[in-house]
Design an enzyme around this catalytic site. Sequence first.
Site: not given
Ligand code: CTP
Length: 424
Positions: A223, A292, A302
């Site tokens: 990200n 995610d 590779k």
């Molecule tokens: N977070 C986490 N572990 C994950 C994903 C996210 O701890 N696997 C935490 C991040 O550190 C942040 C919050 O959750 O505090 C963000 O929420 P999240 O739902 O992951 O945000 P997005 O990825 O932006 O969700 P979406 O894509 O559904 O909008």
Amino acid sequence: MYLPGHPKYTLYHMVSLTNKRILLGVTGGIAAYKSADVVRRLRDAGAEVRVVMTRAAAEFITPLTMQAVSGHPAHRHLLDAQAESGMGHIELARWADAVLVAPASANFIAKLAQGLADDLLSTLCLASGAALAVAPAMNRQMWDNPATQANLATLQKNGVRIFGPGSGAQACGETGAGRMIDPLELVTLTAAMFETGELDGLDVLVTAGPTWEPIDPVRVITNRSSGKMGYAVAKAAMEAGARVTLISGPTALAPPARVECLRVMTAQEMFDAVQARIAAANIFIGAAAVADYRPAQAAAGKIKKTADTLQLNLVRNPDILASVAARTPAPFVVGFAAETDDLERNAVAKLQAKHADLVAANLVGRPGSGFECDDNRLMLVEADGTVELPLLSKERAARELIHHIAVRYHAKNPAENPRLAHRQ
Ligand code: CTP
């Protein structure tokens, strides 16, 4: 700040500004003669001090005096070719951990409230992300004037600290409010800007930065995240008195001093590191931009570009924040939400879905705010309402966030420190 009766009250009053860089702004007023003493007291407390004087200030106290007491030439001009080639106004603005304007004249307070930048000091105040405090000094009529009071209210709303004024006999022969407070008191208040003691004795676990999910030995899914916000939050929590552990994904940042930093690469590693530490944490702040999904299997070698398209099979990563919030007992849980639109609605949904106590949300994908830049505009979303912070440097936004978390944490856990539970 510790109150009388607190075991650390005495310790707190042995003020320390070690390693802190304080930019002292001096504006035009008779109290400027006390500024030399302010510099001396700041340096006695361990601070490094640079002085910026307005044109009017130099009518009351000489730049040479300020140079002698601070050990550096006093900065005076915005467009000074010589100064700009050394420490120019942007460098000075970045250099400072805190800016203290003492004395702050009614005129300077008005300029600050309006965001004017017509001389070096006002430009610096606008350009700096550092904590900013003003020590007003003026005639009591000027102080009482509704225009001055409205300007002060604006400054306060923008997060500027107002130190004083004191009241008593004034140089103009009148008696009332408007005297600059004592230099020693100014130093104590300046130190208190950093060492709030609001999280004294608490354990805080912070995640920061991105995670890297390997596709093959040379490629990752990640990200966009610099880690700046999470690192600033860790630093602010440490300065508020907490023992801080920072679990960081790959970033180019140096860990803040007095913060224990564990480096990880993948979401799974971050999850494992958090699980190993979470039992001791009173507060968990998930500032990491955790990927995610990860490739189901990273290729051993590779991947070569042989075909026109390439398909990756991704699987979900564990949700670190949700897993922490699901614990019993759970720490105070703070999540971040980076959204491109519908900020409040998305943040509320995240708060509820993850059972967090607070979600700090910000818009991303627009210039000047969000990832990979130095400023952030946070919206703090909780079950009982939303607070919007102004656009601030990440350092200042982090300090405001930590203050807010401390107030909420102590309200939720009043038994731990009854004194702090009532603070707002
Ligand atoms: N977070 C986490 N572990 C994950 C994903 C996210 O701890 N696997 C935490 C991040 O550190 C942040 C919050 O959750 O505090 C963000 O929420 P999240 O739902 O992951 O945000 P997005 O990825 O932006 O969700 P979406 O894509 O559904 O909008």
